[in-house]
Scaffold this motif. Structure first.
Motif, PDB file in Angstrom:
ATOM      1  N   GLY A  41       0.792  -1.227   0.000  1.00 49.80           N
ATOM      2  CA  GLY A  41       0.000   0.000   0.000  1.00 49.80           C
ATOM      3  C   GLY A  41       0.824   1.276   0.000  1.00 49.80           C
ATOM      4  O   GLY A  41       0.285   2.344   0.299  1.00 49.80           O
ATOM      5  N   TYR A  42       2.062   1.160  -0.303  1.00 45.11           N
ATOM      6  CA  TYR A  42       2.905   2.372  -0.343  1.00 45.11           C
ATOM      7  C   TYR A  42       4.079   2.136  -1.277  1.00 45.11           C
ATOM      8  O   TYR A  42       4.434   0.999  -1.587  1.00 45.11           O
ATOM      9  CB  TYR A  42       3.437   2.724   1.057  1.00 45.11           C
ATOM     10  N   GLN A  43       4.646   3.214  -1.720  1.00 48.34           N
ATOM     11  CA  GLN A  43       5.861   3.127  -2.535  1.00 48.34           C
ATOM     12  C   GLN A  43       6.967   3.933  -1.851  1.00 48.34           C
ATOM     13  O   GLN A  43       7.819   3.375  -1.185  1.00 48.34           O
ATOM     14  CB  GLN A  43       5.574   3.590  -3.955  1.00 48.34           C
ATOM     15  N   CYS A  44       6.915   5.274  -1.975  1.00 50.40           N
ATOM     16  CA  CYS A  44       7.930   6.047  -1.241  1.00 50.40           C
ATOM     17  C   CYS A  44       7.632   6.068   0.248  1.00 50.40           C
ATOM     18  O   CYS A  44       8.522   6.247   1.065  1.00 50.40           O
ATOM     19  CB  CYS A  44       8.029   7.471  -1.776  1.00 50.40           C
ATOM     20  N   GLY A  45       6.360   5.913   0.616  1.00 51.56           N
ATOM     21  CA  GLY A  45       5.982   5.830   2.020  1.00 51.56           C
ATOM     22  C   GLY A  45       5.723   7.173   2.693  1.00 51.56           C
ATOM     23  O   GLY A  45       5.362   7.196   3.868  1.00 51.56           O
ATOM     24  N   TYR A  46       5.879   8.269   1.970  1.00 52.85           N
ATOM     25  CA  TYR A  46       5.747   9.567   2.641  1.00 52.85           C
ATOM     26  C   TYR A  46       4.320   9.823   3.121  1.00 52.85           C
ATOM     27  O   TYR A  46       4.112  10.346   4.212  1.00 52.85           O
ATOM     28  CB  TYR A  46       6.189  10.707   1.694  1.00 52.85           C
ATOM     29  N   CYS A  47       3.362   9.421   2.309  1.00 53.07           N
ATOM     30  CA  CYS A  47       1.963   9.665   2.691  1.00 53.07           C
ATOM     31  C   CYS A  47       1.452   8.621   3.664  1.00 53.07           C
ATOM     32  O   CYS A  47       0.352   8.763   4.206  1.00 53.07           O
ATOM     33  CB  CYS A  47       1.072   9.654   1.450  1.00 53.07           C
ATOM     34  N   THR A  48       2.208   7.531   3.853  1.00 46.26           N
ATOM     35  CA  THR A  48       1.691   6.335   4.519  1.00 46.26           C
ATOM     36  C   THR A  48       1.230   6.550   5.963  1.00 46.26           C
ATOM     37  O   THR A  48       0.153   6.068   6.336  1.00 46.26           O
ATOM     38  CB  THR A  48       2.737   5.202   4.442  1.00 46.26           C
ATOM     39  N   PRO A  49       1.981   7.256   6.806  1.00 48.14           N
ATOM     40  CA  PRO A  49       1.480   7.441   8.180  1.00 48.14           C
ATOM     41  C   PRO A  49       0.115   8.117   8.216  1.00 48.14           C
ATOM     42  O   PRO A  49      -0.777   7.699   8.970  1.00 48.14           O
ATOM     43  CB  PRO A  49       2.567   8.312   8.828  1.00 48.14           C
ATOM     44  N   LEU A  94      -3.780  12.314  -0.132  1.00 48.81           N
ATOM     45  CA  LEU A  94      -3.194  12.194  -1.470  1.00 48.81           C
ATOM     46  C   LEU A  94      -1.923  11.356  -1.425  1.00 48.81           C
ATOM     47  O   LEU A  94      -1.180  11.368  -0.441  1.00 48.81           O
ATOM     48  CB  LEU A  94      -2.888  13.578  -2.029  1.00 48.81           C
ATOM     49  N   CYS A  95      -1.688  10.625  -2.511  1.00 53.59           N
ATOM     50  CA  CYS A  95      -0.488   9.794  -2.632  1.00 53.59           C
ATOM     51  C   CYS A  95       0.151  10.105  -3.982  1.00 53.59           C
ATOM     52  O   CYS A  95      -0.407   9.771  -5.022  1.00 53.59           O
ATOM     53  CB  CYS A  95      -0.869   8.313  -2.539  1.00 53.59           C
ATOM     54  N   ARG A  96       1.293  10.744  -3.930  1.00 55.91           N
ATOM     55  CA  ARG A  96       1.963  11.101  -5.189  1.00 55.91           C
ATOM     56  C   ARG A  96       2.347   9.866  -5.975  1.00 55.91           C
ATOM     57  O   ARG A  96       2.437   9.873  -7.195  1.00 55.91           O
ATOM     58  CB  ARG A  96       3.225  11.932  -4.916  1.00 55.91           C
ATOM     59  N   CYS A  97       2.625   8.768  -5.259  1.00 57.79           N
ATOM     60  CA  CYS A  97       3.049   7.548  -5.933  1.00 57.79           C
ATOM     61  C   CYS A  97       1.865   6.813  -6.561  1.00 57.79           C
ATOM     62  O   CYS A  97       2.070   5.896  -7.348  1.00 57.79           O
ATOM     63  CB  CYS A  97       3.746   6.615  -4.954  1.00 57.79           C
ATOM     64  N   GLY A  98       0.677   7.172  -6.172  1.00 53.07           N
ATOM     65  CA  GLY A  98      -0.500   6.534  -6.769  1.00 53.07           C
ATOM     66  C   GLY A  98      -0.732   5.123  -6.303  1.00 53.07           C
ATOM     67  O   GLY A  98      -1.142   4.267  -7.083  1.00 53.07           O
TER      68      GLY A  98
END
Ligand code: FES
Ligand code: FES
Length: 197
Positions: free
Chosen positions: A124-132, A176-180
């Motif tokens: 459910g994440y790629q770069c992980g920045y939006c994840t928290p 929002l998730c930049r990685c999509g």
């Protein structure tokens, strides 16, 4: 008119000559106490300090991310008194006595929260920045649905909201998730909600 000039001019000249640039006023501070991830914390804060900056800069809880600092991305989502909020849009001093949960309080590497584990399982994440923020939001979303709080996607406001993908996507739309990674995020949330993706 002449008399008036004669009395005002002398006073004006020394004031201008001796004027020093006014320095910045000292910040106005206040003591704020709240519970963060189960521990009572007290801080002396500039009244202008956002809750996000209090967490990141003063308590060094950097799991909560600053994306836009304007309430537009959801990266700073935390749970306060059981409801998710954007920590960048609220002042720390507004939360005297609040119970605050950040991603660090949901779970850690040794004891992942079910939503954290599902994000891992479903990529459910790629770069992980939006994840928290996504995870804090997702946990609160399921509580909102369980509490019967409707969303824009709820067709029947008199019935309990269901756990449809449309409901989950609508309720997560502020994150929002930049990685999509959206599809995998929806799968993770759906799994925790008790349904197979
Ligand atoms: S950092 Fe708060 S919504 Fe973007
Ligand atoms: S995983 Fe990169 S911004 Fe969402």
């Amino acid at each position: 008119m002449v008399g008036a000039s004669a009395t005002t001019a002398p006073a004006a000249v020394p004031a201008a000559a001796g004027a020093q640039p006014a320095g910045p006023a000292a910040p106005v501070t206040a003591r704020v106490a709240f519970t963060v991830n189960g521990a009572r914390r007290e801080l002396d804060l500039d009244l202008r300090t956002s809750l996000l900056d209090a967490l990141r800069e003063h308590l060094h809880l950097t799991g909560t991310k600053k994306g836009c600092d304007h309430g537009q991305c959801g990266a700073c989502t935390i749970i306060v008194d059981g409801r998710r909020i954007n920590a960048c849009l609220t002042l720390a001093v507004m939360h005297q006595g609040s119970a605050i949960t950040t991603i660090e309080g949901l779970g850690g590497p040794e004891s992942l929260h079910p939503m954290q584990a599902a994000f891992v399982r479903h990529d459910g994440y790629q770069c992980g920045y939006c994840t928290p923020g996504q995870i804090c939001s997702a946990v609160a979303v399921l509580d909102e649905i369980a509490a019967g709080i409707p969303s824009h996607a709820t067709a029947d406001l008199t019935a309990a909201p269901d756990l449809s993908e449309a409901e989950i996507r609508e309720r997560m739309s502020g994150n929002l998730c930049r990685c999509g990674a959206y599809s995998n995020i929806v799968e993770a949330v759906t799994e925790v909600a008790g349904r197979r993706a």
